[in-house]
Design a protein around this motif. Structure first.
Motif: not given
Lengths: 117, 114
Positions: A91, A107-110
């Protein structure tokens, strides 16, 4: 609109390869920090890298590094010599100093990474 | 060193049920957080607390309650579980809420609603 964007949702690489995970972010703030976390299959979340606009504050392992392009608002995580234990979900996260965002990380989506032999 | 524990590790509930997730940390950290992780999405902040008895809403607070009765513990309640809901709930803590403070995460609670 998403503030942190990780393009790949999943990727697979062979052991020994080098991998770059891309992350772009959106902020109008002067003061912000960027993070790369690894979410292990066990559930543990580990901080890998923290990037301030001018310096690198934390580096967990010599195999992890970042390519930070401030003008492009991009921070890529580079993992050299991949090992099976590198498998997990990565992430990218943004913290910015703004009244509206308070004290939280976005956070980004991973990206799920699978390293095979 | 310290540790963050989350209980239960797996939680299965029925639609409409009220469910409580617990988090304990022995870092003596001031700030604690609850995040929700859904497949294909990043972690989203539900609630955080900067000190005992403090509560701050995150981006996803609707449908949840939280409680910080002690510095070391932070609980999250799903007020009415939604059918087919599946997510991992992660608890975290940090010395303070600022960016200089690293957030340490617990192992997560996996929720399934039947």
């Amino acid at each position: 609109a998403q503030k942190v964007i990780q393009v790949w949702s999943t990727t697979s690489r062979q052991e020994g390869e080098k991998l770059t995970l891309d992350c772009s972010y959106k902020t109008s703030q002067v003061l912000y920090h960027l993070f790369w976390y690894k979410h292990l299959l066990s559930g543990e979340m580990v901080l890998l890298i923290r990037q301030m606009p001018s310096t690198i504050a934390i580096e967990r392992s010599g195999r992890y590094s970042v390519v930070f392009q401030k003008s492009r608002k991009s921070i890529s995580l580079v993992i050299s010599t991949l090992q099976p234990d590198d498998s997990g979900k990565y992430f990218c996260a943004l913290w910015e100093l703004a009244a509206s965002s308070g004290q939280k990380l976005v956070f980004g989506q991973g990206t799920i990474l699978k390293v095979y032999l | 060193g310290g540790i963050i524990t989350q209980t239960p590790k797996f939680l299965i509930g029925q639609e409409g049920q009220k469910l409580t997730l617990k988090c304990q940390q022995n870092f003596n950290h001031d700030t604690m957080y609850w995040y929700r992780q859904d497949s294909g999405k990043g972690l989203r902040l539900i609630y955080y607390s900067i000190t005992e008895n403090d509560l701050q809403k995150g981006d996803l607070s609707e449908g949840y309650d939280a409680s910080r009765e002690k510095k070391s513990s932070f609980s999250l309640t799903v007020t009415s579980a939604q059918k087919n809901e599946m997510a991992v709930f992660l608890c975290a803590s940090s010395i303070s809420g600022g960016a200089v403070a690293e957030q340490f995460f617990g192992p997560g609670t996996r929720l399934t609603v039947l």
